[in-house]
Write an enzyme that holds these catalytic residues in place. Sequence first.
Site, PDB file in Angstrom:
ATOM      1  N   ASP A  73       0.888  -1.170   0.000  1.00 23.70           N
ATOM      2  CA  ASP A  73       0.000   0.000   0.000  1.00 23.70           C
ATOM      3  C   ASP A  73       0.919   1.211   0.000  1.00 23.70           C
ATOM      4  OD1 ASP A  73      -1.519   2.190   0.714  1.00 23.70           O
ATOM      5  OD2 ASP A  73      -2.676   1.143   2.254  1.00 23.70           O
TER       6      ASP A  73
ATOM      7  N   TYR B 267       0.316  -0.335  15.005  1.00 22.10           N
ATOM      8  CA  TYR B 267      -0.532  -0.462  13.822  1.00 22.10           C
ATOM      9  C   TYR B 267      -0.030   0.428  12.685  1.00 22.10           C
ATOM     10  CZ  TYR B 267      -4.425  -0.706  10.705  1.00 22.10           C
ATOM     11  OH  TYR B 267      -5.177  -0.914   9.588  1.00 22.10           O
TER      12      TYR B 267
ATOM     13  N   LYS C 277      -3.122  -2.733   7.736  1.00 23.53           N
ATOM     14  CA  LYS C 277      -3.208  -4.189   7.775  1.00 23.53           C
ATOM     15  C   LYS C 277      -2.294  -4.773   6.715  1.00 23.53           C
ATOM     16  CE  LYS C 277      -5.581  -6.029  10.986  1.00 23.53           C
ATOM     17  NZ  LYS C 277      -4.952  -7.010  11.862  1.00 23.53           N
TER      18      LYS C 277
HETATM   19  C1  F6R Z   1      -7.642  -0.308   7.447  1.00 25.31           C
HETATM   20  C2  F6R Z   1      -7.253   1.067   7.164  1.00 25.31           C
HETATM   21  C3  F6R Z   1      -8.236   2.125   7.420  1.00 25.31           C
HETATM   22  C4  F6R Z   1      -7.706   3.186   8.394  1.00 25.31           C
HETATM   23  C5  F6R Z   1      -8.782   4.261   8.716  1.00 25.31           C
HETATM   24  C6  F6R Z   1      -8.239   5.388   9.592  1.00 25.31           C
HETATM   25  O1  F6R Z   1      -6.619  -1.189   7.141  1.00 25.31           O
HETATM   26  O2  F6R Z   1      -6.152   1.327   6.734  1.00 25.31           O
HETATM   27  O3  F6R Z   1      -9.452   1.591   7.871  1.00 25.31           O
HETATM   28  O4  F6R Z   1      -7.272   2.590   9.578  1.00 25.31           O
HETATM   29  O5  F6R Z   1      -9.259   4.826   7.516  1.00 25.31           O
HETATM   30  O6  F6R Z   1      -7.132   5.938   8.964  1.00 25.31           O
HETATM   31  P1  F6R Z   1      -6.344   7.202   9.553  1.00 25.31           P
HETATM   32  O7  F6R Z   1      -5.983   6.869  10.978  1.00 25.31           O
HETATM   33  O8  F6R Z   1      -5.150   7.312   8.662  1.00 25.31           O
HETATM   34  O9  F6R Z   1      -7.276   8.363   9.455  1.00 25.31           O
HETATM   35 MG    MG Z   2      -4.164   2.091   3.158  1.00 26.90          MG
HETATM   36 MG    MG Z   3      -4.995  -2.038   1.887  1.00 26.04          MG
END
Ligand code: F6R
Ligand code: MG
Ligand code: MG
Length: 365
Positions: free
Chosen positions: A11, A227, A230
């Site tokens: 990603d 984190y 994923k």
């Molecule tokens: C799941 C993922 C998203 C982010 C969510 C919050 O793998 O990447 O669900 O965790 O959109 O993202 P932030 O913290 O960057 O605003």
């Molecule tokens: Mg992402």
């Molecule tokens: Mg992804």
Amino acid sequence: MKVTLSVIKADIGGYVGHSGMHPKLEEVANEKLREAQSQGLLIDYFVTRVGDDLQLIMTHTRGENSQEIHELAWNTFLACTEEAKRLKLYGAGQDLLSDSFSGNVKGMGPGVAEMEIEERPSEPVIVFMADKTSPGAWNLILYRIFADPFNTAGLVIDPKMHDGFRFEVLDVFENKVVYLDTPEETYDLLALIGSIEHYIVKAVYKKNGDIAAVSSTTKLSLIAGKYVGKDDPVLIVRAQSGFPAVGEVLEAFTRPPIVPGFMRGSHFGPLMPVPFHYSNTTRFDGPPRVIAAGFQLADGRLVGPRDLFDDPAFDRAREHANFVSDYLRRMGPFEPHRLGEKEMEYTTLPSVLKKLEDRFKKLEE
Ligand code: F6R
Ligand code: MG
Ligand code: MG
């Protein structure tokens, strides 16, 4: 002829948010791999994406863990990251956890699944790519494909499959590996791989040692200690002539397993099989989804892909997945929709809980 099929993914920036990918990034990746092909490094390649993850599907003769191939993937992701930064895409370069390349992309963020094979007279392979979930999502799927006779008729009917298969299982916390044979050790296998965040099926082999399937097993949170997105996984499966038929492999996806991922990598949701054009994760950053690209290898050339879930026969599975999403979503922040406490340690939740620490008073005996 020995051919290596390498699928390396990362990603490197989402569009919009974490829901999809800007076409410009695929263009940049295509340019880079075209150049590598013209220099003779690759036999063939196909660039694609699921949700916000970019996949480089490559064939070559340099074997698994080739420094040149991994470096090519790394440099491609860097070039895409530059473009992602120019467009201010979301989380540009998020999976590139290191500043410099050191010989192999494993442990540096990108996910990798590779197999070196002696190409058969006809070699059908399927590359599965999932977004908003993690590598253990394949455990139940691989069990069904290679060990469940109610899924795979060939395990009963085909003398070339009747012996069963060998599973290679990783303990991702202890960094250990164990090999288990089915059908003989089915119950031992299930005792492990039901814990999908702890034990991950890395590969499956025929009893004669031929590789049948290989998955990516990177756990980004274990590398980074927190984190960082994923580890949206990939899986390569060989099909037909002594391996499960294409239809037996795909059948395993008709009953969507509930897998970890979804919003903030912190929720369980159903793994929905979708055609390529439905790969954007929009509802609650999900639901987790999987696409299937089928190829025939021809002297290393990737003839394809065929978009294998682009079939109304999977409509019911998608309906079912949406029903399960509706049901789980009603639970909001409660388990078991939200992941258990141990997995939440790798998310942003501990920093929220920290401020409550001083408020807890010891109970008098
Ligand atoms: C799941 C993922 C998203 C982010 C969510 C919050 O793998 O990447 O669900 O965790 O959109 O993202 P932030 O913290 O960057 O605003
Ligand atoms: Mg992402
Ligand atoms: Mg992804």
